[in-house]
Design a protein around this motif. Structure first.
Motif, PDB file in Angstrom:
ATOM      1  N   VAL A 147      72.791  71.022 107.638  1.00  0.00           N
ATOM      2  CA  VAL A 147      72.385  71.470 106.307  1.00  0.00           C
ATOM      3  C   VAL A 147      73.151  70.712 105.229  1.00  0.00           C
ATOM      4  O   VAL A 147      72.589  70.297 104.206  1.00  0.00           O
ATOM      5  CB  VAL A 147      72.610  72.990 106.160  1.00  0.00           C
ATOM      6  CG1 VAL A 147      72.335  73.441 104.731  1.00  0.00           C
ATOM      7  CG2 VAL A 147      71.711  73.755 107.130  1.00  0.00           C
ATOM      8  N   LEU A 148      74.434  70.501 105.456  1.00  0.00           N
ATOM      9  CA  LEU A 148      75.261  69.837 104.456  1.00  0.00           C
ATOM     10  C   LEU A 148      74.924  68.356 104.304  1.00  0.00           C
ATOM     11  O   LEU A 148      75.275  67.740 103.288  1.00  0.00           O
ATOM     12  CB  LEU A 148      76.735  69.992 104.817  1.00  0.00           C
ATOM     13  CG  LEU A 148      77.329  71.375 104.513  1.00  0.00           C
ATOM     14  CD1 LEU A 148      78.704  71.506 105.102  1.00  0.00           C
ATOM     15  CD2 LEU A 148      77.372  71.622 103.014  1.00  0.00           C
ATOM     16  N   THR A 152      75.907  65.559 101.458  1.00  0.00           N
ATOM     17  CA  THR A 152      76.874  64.531 101.829  1.00  0.00           C
ATOM     18  C   THR A 152      77.102  64.538 103.335  1.00  0.00           C
ATOM     19  O   THR A 152      77.170  65.612 103.947  1.00  0.00           O
ATOM     20  CB  THR A 152      78.228  64.752 101.120  1.00  0.00           C
ATOM     21  OG1 THR A 152      79.173  63.782 101.587  1.00  0.00           O
ATOM     22  CG2 THR A 152      78.762  66.141 101.386  1.00  0.00           C
ATOM     23  N   PRO A 153      77.232  63.362 103.958  1.00  0.00           N
ATOM     24  CA  PRO A 153      77.482  63.303 105.402  1.00  0.00           C
ATOM     25  C   PRO A 153      78.978  63.261 105.758  1.00  0.00           C
ATOM     26  O   PRO A 153      79.322  63.137 106.922  1.00  0.00           O
ATOM     27  CB  PRO A 153      76.802  61.986 105.802  1.00  0.00           C
ATOM     28  CG  PRO A 153      76.956  61.123 104.592  1.00  0.00           C
ATOM     29  CD  PRO A 153      76.893  62.036 103.398  1.00  0.00           C
ATOM     30  N   LEU A 158      84.847  69.602 109.115  1.00  0.00           N
ATOM     31  CA  LEU A 158      85.699  70.435 108.281  1.00  0.00           C
ATOM     32  C   LEU A 158      84.964  71.694 107.840  1.00  0.00           C
ATOM     33  O   LEU A 158      85.533  72.787 107.798  1.00  0.00           O
ATOM     34  CB  LEU A 158      86.164  69.642 107.059  1.00  0.00           C
ATOM     35  CG  LEU A 158      87.112  70.373 106.096  1.00  0.00           C
ATOM     36  CD1 LEU A 158      88.377  70.815 106.818  1.00  0.00           C
ATOM     37  CD2 LEU A 158      87.450  69.486 104.901  1.00  0.00           C
ATOM     38  N   VAL A 159      83.677  71.542 107.524  1.00  0.00           N
ATOM     39  CA  VAL A 159      82.876  72.705 107.136  1.00  0.00           C
ATOM     40  C   VAL A 159      82.758  73.692 108.290  1.00  0.00           C
ATOM     41  O   VAL A 159      82.879  74.904 108.104  1.00  0.00           O
ATOM     42  CB  VAL A 159      81.477  72.250 106.673  1.00  0.00           C
ATOM     43  CG1 VAL A 159      80.595  73.447 106.340  1.00  0.00           C
ATOM     44  CG2 VAL A 159      81.601  71.331 105.481  1.00  0.00           C
ATOM     45  N   SER A 160      82.544  73.183 109.491  1.00  0.00           N
ATOM     46  CA  SER A 160      82.460  74.053 110.662  1.00  0.00           C
ATOM     47  C   SER A 160      83.755  74.822 110.865  1.00  0.00           C
ATOM     48  O   SER A 160      83.747  76.019 111.188  1.00  0.00           O
ATOM     49  CB  SER A 160      82.142  73.221 111.911  1.00  0.00           C
ATOM     50  OG  SER A 160      80.858  72.641 111.816  1.00  0.00           O
ATOM     51  N   LEU A 161      84.873  74.151 110.657  1.00  0.00           N
ATOM     52  CA  LEU A 161      86.174  74.799 110.826  1.00  0.00           C
ATOM     53  C   LEU A 161      86.371  75.911 109.800  1.00  0.00           C
ATOM     54  O   LEU A 161      86.833  77.012 110.138  1.00  0.00           O
ATOM     55  CB  LEU A 161      87.293  73.760 110.708  1.00  0.00           C
ATOM     56  CG  LEU A 161      88.730  74.282 110.877  1.00  0.00           C
ATOM     57  CD1 LEU A 161      88.904  74.896 112.270  1.00  0.00           C
ATOM     58  CD2 LEU A 161      89.736  73.161 110.645  1.00  0.00           C
ATOM     59  N   THR A 313      70.493  62.087 114.738  1.00  0.00           N
ATOM     60  CA  THR A 313      71.617  62.280 113.828  1.00  0.00           C
ATOM     61  C   THR A 313      71.420  63.411 112.834  1.00  0.00           C
ATOM     62  O   THR A 313      72.391  63.971 112.325  1.00  0.00           O
ATOM     63  CB  THR A 313      71.888  60.981 113.038  1.00  0.00           C
ATOM     64  OG1 THR A 313      70.705  60.617 112.309  1.00  0.00           O
ATOM     65  CG2 THR A 313      72.276  59.859 113.993  1.00  0.00           C
ATOM     66  N   THR A 314      70.185  63.765 112.544  1.00  0.00           N
ATOM     67  CA  THR A 314      69.968  64.772 111.514  1.00  0.00           C
ATOM     68  C   THR A 314      68.689  65.550 111.763  1.00  0.00           C
ATOM     69  O   THR A 314      67.802  65.124 112.513  1.00  0.00           O
ATOM     70  CB  THR A 314      69.901  64.122 110.117  1.00  0.00           C
ATOM     71  OG1 THR A 314      69.848  65.148 109.116  1.00  0.00           O
ATOM     72  CG2 THR A 314      68.673  63.250 109.993  1.00  0.00           C
TER      73      THR A 314
END
Length: 590
Positions: A147-148, A152-153, A158-161, A313-314
């Motif tokens: 989703v993010l 931005t890739p 970090l978002v998962s954490l 990849t996405t």
């Protein structure tokens, strides 16, 4: 005096409730909270449980999974497959509702499979479903990375954490905190779906950036409406099963629901349909609104070959694409933000369910199916050790750095989808044996607290046959035209694991567990009560391990039945004094 009469008369005697027993026991000196003294708390209201059940059906499977389904199967395959799976899940939920209302305990259908079908199968199923929920958390955290990528890739891990820390912290509080957050997140998803349906219709008729009428054009482009032939069609089934996963977990919340005998039937009927009074006609509500219409509009407005719809990849959400078509990137960013909250809600739901399944495994009597440490709860009724164990599996989401978020999410999606199907199959098996036992032992159907009469007697057979068919055919694309070992494993790894674990339990039980006679349940049923009957075993039974199918003629259908406690009635009465009109309207609708 008949058995039922004697049972009824014995129940008229006042007995201390499970809550009273918890209060009267002094456990201050215990090093850890003990399950028999301080179990789960019944803190979920009917309002929260209904939204939890609905929220379990609206998540990454609908918002993101539809992109994969459209790319692999095309608009027609997606619509047909989601419709078929939706009806199967609807019937399955009704079967579960019958058992969950009669015997509302933590562990839900896992415990029903053990009690009514086979202990060894139930053991394998329970661990399989716990792993399903744990992997679902990892899948949702990986979906957050996808989703993010709309913005931005950079640094997706970090978002998962950060999401993982938030979810674990939230579930460490009492169940009311989980229920309230899930209620509002689910409410946001419901509102968003309604807006999407209205917006999708407008986009289709010409209210879009190009100001052109779309109609059914995307159903007639090269490759559509059935993309990939039979393999593409069959492959959509597992994605649809992933999307519908979570509906069966309403039975898991039964162990923490206030007044379950009154509230659970409402939840079962509200999740999919609203039943018309004095009529056998049912009106389509949630499935039609949230899935069928949404999927139809997606297939009409988004071409199956849309760039970056689904690849290694996405994966791009068709919902975001439709919002972008309606206005600008601002509208797309708004929808993407809602999807991100949906991912958070789905992870929250999966972590809660997995924790309760592991807790249920640890309180099985007389032989626990998981270490007793997982039955220890905090003063707020949270099984903290089970929570930590379940959340630890989420480290799988970090593998996206090496495999690719899109590819990893696809594999996890397949595993979770098959696990959901095995859960539905188990509900069908348990319901089949439960109904046979109920009739065989001469109990009146009027004694059932909730009965889906129109599914008698074909309901369980329908679920068993259709789900087995789905499991067998959906991996077609991994075999033909070329064999893909990794995809094949993601489709079918659950089957040998279930067989090995079931046989392992049988061998372990007969080799190491002594069959000492155990008396029946002496304590009143509560949220820590196991559904497994403590029947007296003989030495001859130890040599019949090859077939541990439960005998429906001897199983005790009276033990662990829930009876309304005085506290439940007290909680229900005050609501009638405030906003009585709205509460009456709520009861009629639900």
């Amino acid at each position: 005096m008949t058995r039922s009469a004697s049972r009824s008369s014995s129940r008229t005697k006042p007995e201390p409730s499970a809550r009273e027993q918890h209060v009267n026991i002094d456990d201050a000196e215990a090093p850890f909270p003990q399950p028999a003294r301080r179990g789960l708390h019944r803190g979920l209201s009917a309002r929260q449980v209904q939204m939890i059940a609905i929220g379990g059906t609206i998540g990454t499977g609908l918002f993101l999974g539809t992109g994969k389904s459209l790319a692999q199967g095309g608009p027609a395959s997606m619509l047909v497959c989601y419709g078929i799976v939706g009806f199967i899940v609807y019937v399955t939920l009704l079967l579960l509702g019958e058992m969950a209302t009669q015997y509302p305990v933590a562990g839900s259908f896992n415990a029903y499979a053990i009690r009514f079908f086979s202990p060894s199968y139930g053991f394998a199923l329970s661990w399989n479903y716990w792993f399903n929920d744990a992997v679902s958390v990892a899948s949702d955290l990986t979906a957050a990375q996808l989703v993010l990528q709309f913005w931005t890739p950079s640094y997706p891990w970090l978002v998962s954490l950060l999401f993982w820390v938030f979810l674990v912290s939230l579930n460490s509080f009492n169940v009311k905190a989980y229920g309230e957050l899930e209620y509002w997140l689910s409410f946001l998803k419901v509102v968003t779906i309604v807006i999407f349906i209205i917006l999708g219709i407008l986009v289709n008729v010409g209210v879009n950036q190009s100001h052109t009428y779309i109609g059914a054009h995307n159903w007639h482009i090269p490759g559509a409406p059935f993309v990939g032939g039979f393999g593409g069609f069959a492959n959509v089934f597992v994605t649809a099963s992933f999307a519908y996963g979570g509906t069966e977990s309403l039975g898991i919340t039964a162990g923490e629901t206030e007044n379950p005998s009154k509230n659970m039937p409402k939840v079962v009927k509200f999740v999919f349909w609203r039943q018309v009074k004095h009529s056998d006609v049912h009106r389509l509500l949630i499935i039609l609104l949230f899935y069928i219409l949404s999927i139809l509009l997606i297939g009409l407005n988004v071409p199956w070959d849309y760039p970056n719809l689904s690849n290694k990849t996405t994966t791009t959400s068709p919902f975001t694409i439709v919002f972008t078509l309606a206005g600008s990137n601002v509208a797309g960013s708004f929808m993407n933000t809602v999807i991100l909250t949906s991912v958070l809600s789905a992870g929250n739901h999966a972590l809660f369910a997995g924790t309760r399944v592991l807790y249920g495994l640890s309180v099985v009597s007389p032989t626990p199916h998981a270490p007793r440490i997982f039955s220890r709860t905090t003063r707020a009724g949270v099984p903290l050790y089970a929570l930590l164990a379940t959340s630890s599996i989420s480290v799988l989401c970090l593998g996206s750095s090496f495999i690719g978020s899109g590819k990893l999410w696809g594999w996890l999606q397949n595993i979770v989808g098959v696990s959901n199907q095995i859960a539905w199959l188990s509900i069908g098996l348990a319901s089949w044996r439960f109904r046979k036992a109920w009739i065989r032992q001469g109990r009146s159907l009027d004694e059932m607290k909730f009965r889906a009469s129109w599914t008698w007697p074909w309901g369980p057979y329908f679920v068993i046959i259709t789900v087995i068919s789905l499991i067998l055919i959906q991996g077609w694309s991994s075999i033909f035209p070329t064999f893909s070992a990794v995809d094949f494993v993601s489709f079918y790894i659950e089957i040998p694991v279930m067989i090995v674990m079931g046989l392992g339990w049988v061998l372990l039980k007969n080799a190491f567990i002594d069959s000492t006679p155990v008396s029946g349940n002496a304590d009143p049923p509560n949220e820590t009560t196991s559904l497994i009957p403590r029947e007296t075993e003989t030495r001859e039974a130890r040599y019949k391990w090859k077939s541990d199918i439960v005998d429906i003629d001897t199983i005790d259908l009276y033990s662990d039945e829930y009876t309304d406690e005085p506290l439940d009635e007290v909680k229900d009465n005050p609501r009638g004094k405030r906003f009585s009109f709205f509460w009456k309207l709520y009861d009629i609708v639900a």
